[in-house]
Design a protein around this motif. Structure first.
Motif, PDB file in Angstrom:
ATOM      1  N   ALA A 215       0.572   1.332  -2.439  1.00  0.00           N
ATOM      2  CA  ALA A 215       1.863   1.306  -1.743  1.00  0.00           C
ATOM      3  C   ALA A 215       1.714   1.790  -0.301  1.00  0.00           C
ATOM      4  O   ALA A 215       2.354   1.250   0.621  1.00  0.00           O
ATOM      5  CB  ALA A 215       2.875   2.166  -2.490  1.00  0.00           C
ATOM      6  N   ASP A 216       0.860   2.791  -0.086  1.00  0.00           N
ATOM      7  CA  ASP A 216       0.616   3.274   1.272  1.00  0.00           C
ATOM      8  C   ASP A 216      -0.063   2.191   2.115  1.00  0.00           C
ATOM      9  O   ASP A 216       0.295   1.992   3.290  1.00  0.00           O
ATOM     10  CB  ASP A 216      -0.254   4.529   1.226  1.00  0.00           C
ATOM     11  CG  ASP A 216      -0.613   5.037   2.615  1.00  0.00           C
ATOM     12  OD1 ASP A 216       0.296   5.449   3.355  1.00  0.00           O
ATOM     13  OD2 ASP A 216      -1.806   4.994   2.978  1.00  0.00           O
TER      14      ASP A 216
ATOM     15  N   ASP B 182      -2.712   3.150 -12.711  1.00  0.00           N
ATOM     16  CA  ASP B 182      -1.941   4.375 -12.897  1.00  0.00           C
ATOM     17  C   ASP B 182      -1.153   4.701 -11.633  1.00  0.00           C
ATOM     18  O   ASP B 182      -1.281   4.037 -10.597  1.00  0.00           O
ATOM     19  CB  ASP B 182      -2.856   5.530 -13.324  1.00  0.00           C
ATOM     20  CG  ASP B 182      -3.924   5.858 -12.286  1.00  0.00           C
ATOM     21  OD1 ASP B 182      -3.734   5.558 -11.091  1.00  0.00           O
ATOM     22  OD2 ASP B 182      -4.967   6.420 -12.676  1.00  0.00           O
ATOM     23  N   SER B 183      -0.342   5.760 -11.713  1.00  0.00           N
ATOM     24  CA  SER B 183       0.560   6.103 -10.615  1.00  0.00           C
ATOM     25  C   SER B 183      -0.206   6.479  -9.347  1.00  0.00           C
ATOM     26  O   SER B 183       0.233   6.153  -8.228  1.00  0.00           O
ATOM     27  CB  SER B 183       1.492   7.245 -11.031  1.00  0.00           C
ATOM     28  OG  SER B 183       0.741   8.391 -11.424  1.00  0.00           O
ATOM     29  N   ALA B 184      -1.344   7.133  -9.500  1.00  0.00           N
ATOM     30  CA  ALA B 184      -2.113   7.538  -8.316  1.00  0.00           C
ATOM     31  C   ALA B 184      -2.633   6.318  -7.557  1.00  0.00           C
ATOM     32  O   ALA B 184      -2.525   6.240  -6.318  1.00  0.00           O
ATOM     33  CB  ALA B 184      -3.272   8.440  -8.735  1.00  0.00           C
ATOM     34  N   HIS B 185      -3.193   5.356  -8.287  1.00  0.00           N
ATOM     35  CA  HIS B 185      -3.702   4.153  -7.623  1.00  0.00           C
ATOM     36  C   HIS B 185      -2.563   3.314  -7.060  1.00  0.00           C
ATOM     37  O   HIS B 185      -2.697   2.706  -5.987  1.00  0.00           O
ATOM     38  CB  HIS B 185      -4.544   3.335  -8.602  1.00  0.00           C
ATOM     39  CG  HIS B 185      -5.840   3.984  -8.956  1.00  0.00           C
ATOM     40  ND1 HIS B 185      -6.133   4.457 -10.208  1.00  0.00           N
ATOM     41  CD2 HIS B 185      -6.946   4.275  -8.189  1.00  0.00           C
ATOM     42  CE1 HIS B 185      -7.346   4.988 -10.230  1.00  0.00           C
ATOM     43  NE2 HIS B 185      -7.861   4.890  -9.020  1.00  0.00           N
ATOM     44  N   ARG B 186      -1.428   3.293  -7.750  1.00  0.00           N
ATOM     45  CA  ARG B 186      -0.275   2.556  -7.226  1.00  0.00           C
ATOM     46  C   ARG B 186       0.252   3.185  -5.937  1.00  0.00           C
ATOM     47  O   ARG B 186       0.672   2.477  -5.023  1.00  0.00           O
ATOM     48  CB  ARG B 186       0.831   2.474  -8.275  1.00  0.00           C
ATOM     49  CG  ARG B 186       0.586   1.400  -9.321  1.00  0.00           C
ATOM     50  CD  ARG B 186       1.814   1.189 -10.193  1.00  0.00           C
ATOM     51  NE  ARG B 186       1.694  -0.019 -10.981  1.00  0.00           N
ATOM     52  CZ  ARG B 186       2.036  -1.224 -10.562  1.00  0.00           C
ATOM     53  NH1 ARG B 186       2.509  -1.389  -9.332  1.00  0.00           N
ATOM     54  NH2 ARG B 186       1.915  -2.285 -11.337  1.00  0.00           N
ATOM     55  N   ARG B 187       0.228   4.488  -5.866  1.00  0.00           N
ATOM     56  CA  ARG B 187       0.666   5.155  -4.628  1.00  0.00           C
ATOM     57  C   ARG B 187      -0.266   4.809  -3.478  1.00  0.00           C
ATOM     58  O   ARG B 187       0.180   4.582  -2.348  1.00  0.00           O
ATOM     59  CB  ARG B 187       0.719   6.676  -4.834  1.00  0.00           C
ATOM     60  CG  ARG B 187       1.935   7.165  -5.590  1.00  0.00           C
ATOM     61  CD  ARG B 187       2.109   8.669  -5.445  1.00  0.00           C
ATOM     62  NE  ARG B 187       0.970   9.416  -5.978  1.00  0.00           N
ATOM     63  CZ  ARG B 187       0.870   9.822  -7.234  1.00  0.00           C
ATOM     64  NH1 ARG B 187       1.847   9.544  -8.099  1.00  0.00           N
ATOM     65  NH2 ARG B 187      -0.193  10.504  -7.634  1.00  0.00           N
ATOM     66  N   GLN B 188      -1.561   4.774  -3.756  1.00  0.00           N
ATOM     67  CA  GLN B 188      -2.514   4.398  -2.713  1.00  0.00           C
ATOM     68  C   GLN B 188      -2.262   2.966  -2.232  1.00  0.00           C
ATOM     69  O   GLN B 188      -2.286   2.693  -1.021  1.00  0.00           O
ATOM     70  CB  GLN B 188      -3.942   4.528  -3.238  1.00  0.00           C
ATOM     71  CG  GLN B 188      -4.407   5.951  -3.454  1.00  0.00           C
ATOM     72  CD  GLN B 188      -5.791   6.002  -4.059  1.00  0.00           C
ATOM     73  OE1 GLN B 188      -5.991   5.715  -5.243  1.00  0.00           O
ATOM     74  NE2 GLN B 188      -6.781   6.342  -3.238  1.00  0.00           N
TER      75      GLN B 188
ATOM     76  N   ARG C 216       2.562  -0.326   3.114  1.00  0.00           N
ATOM     77  CA  ARG C 216       3.392   0.131   4.240  1.00  0.00           C
ATOM     78  C   ARG C 216       2.658  -0.051   5.565  1.00  0.00           C
ATOM     79  O   ARG C 216       3.252  -0.478   6.569  1.00  0.00           O
ATOM     80  CB  ARG C 216       3.784   1.596   4.040  1.00  0.00           C
ATOM     81  CG  ARG C 216       4.856   1.813   2.984  1.00  0.00           C
ATOM     82  CD  ARG C 216       5.365   3.247   3.022  1.00  0.00           C
ATOM     83  NE  ARG C 216       4.344   4.199   2.596  1.00  0.00           N
ATOM     84  CZ  ARG C 216       4.163   4.582   1.346  1.00  0.00           C
ATOM     85  NH1 ARG C 216       4.933   4.082   0.378  1.00  0.00           N
ATOM     86  NH2 ARG C 216       3.233   5.460   1.033  1.00  0.00           N
TER      87      ARG C 216
END
Length: 224
Positions: A162-163, A154-160, A166
């Motif tokens: 992605a961080d 989901d978007s929350a795990h993908r954001r994690q 980086r």
């Protein structure tokens, strides 16, 4: 002047999957899920993934640092062949004019199936060629996620993730000593593993057991 090369064999992934011959060739950034004919005559999908990071430093280019962070989600497959590889080479430099070569590859693969045939390979190799005092590090981190039903991050795990990606980019470009870089790369890998386990915990359950397996393979000079 010396030439050093050391290879270590990776531990094969062992779980409910059945080992088969290697599907993935050593081609950088390849990922496919193609239809195949199942033993019963019905359609099936075969997932193939190959990621390879290679860096080379020498007297003309004293520093080269590369990393890769890939996420490949295949859904339900009958067979999967996944390969992750990092290679770093330093050559022709001296102790008072040292080279630095860093290659880090993070590979995340998800698939679903009750009896998926699986072959997973995770390799790294660092070589100093006539390069006294050089820093050379190759690190391969492979995360294989198997669930009974297809998993979509989901978007929350993908954001994690992605961080973490980086921060991996920043670490790869940094000038921290190779030994410390290894420690920080391990810490990022532990974060990835935790994110994936959390994602699996939130996924629909089936008859088979969920599984998140991390493979780590590091090779480097100095500070092995």
């Amino acid at each position: 002047m010396s030439s050093h090369r050391k290879r270590r064999s990776t531990s094969p992934l062992t779980r409910r999957a059945v080992r088969v011959g290697l599907f993935a060739a050593g081609v950088a950034g390849v990922a496919t899920a193609v239809p195949a004919q199942a033993a019963t005559g019905g359609p099936a999908k075969v997932a193939v993934a190959s990621d390879h990071v290679f860096s080379r430093a020498n007297r003309l280019d004293h520093t080269e640092a590369k990393d890769s962070f890939t996420i490949r989600q295949y859904g339900k497959v009958s067979a999967a062949g996944v390969r992750n590889q990092a290679n770093a080479v330093s050559s022709g430099c001296s102790a008072d004019d040292a080279c630095r070569s860093v290659a880090l590859s993070f590979q995340i693969v998800t698939f679903a199936g009750d009896q998926t045939r699986l072959n997973a390979v995770n390799l790294s190799d660092a070589a100093n060629k006539n390069c006294n005092g050089c820093q050379t590090l190759a690190g391969a981190y492979q995360f294989v996620v198997s669930t009974p039903t297809p998993l979509t991050l989901d978007s929350a795990h993908r954001r994690q993730l992605a961080d973490i990606h980086r921060r991996l980019d920043a670490l790869t470009r940094s000038k921290v000593p190779a030994a410390e870089l290894r420690t920080q790369a391990d810490a990022l890998a532990a974060e990835v593993n935790a994110v994936l386990k959390d994602a699996v915990a939130d996924a629909p359950k089936g008859d088979a057991q969920d599984d998140v397996t991390m493979h780590r393979h590091l090779d480097g000079w100095p500070g092995r």
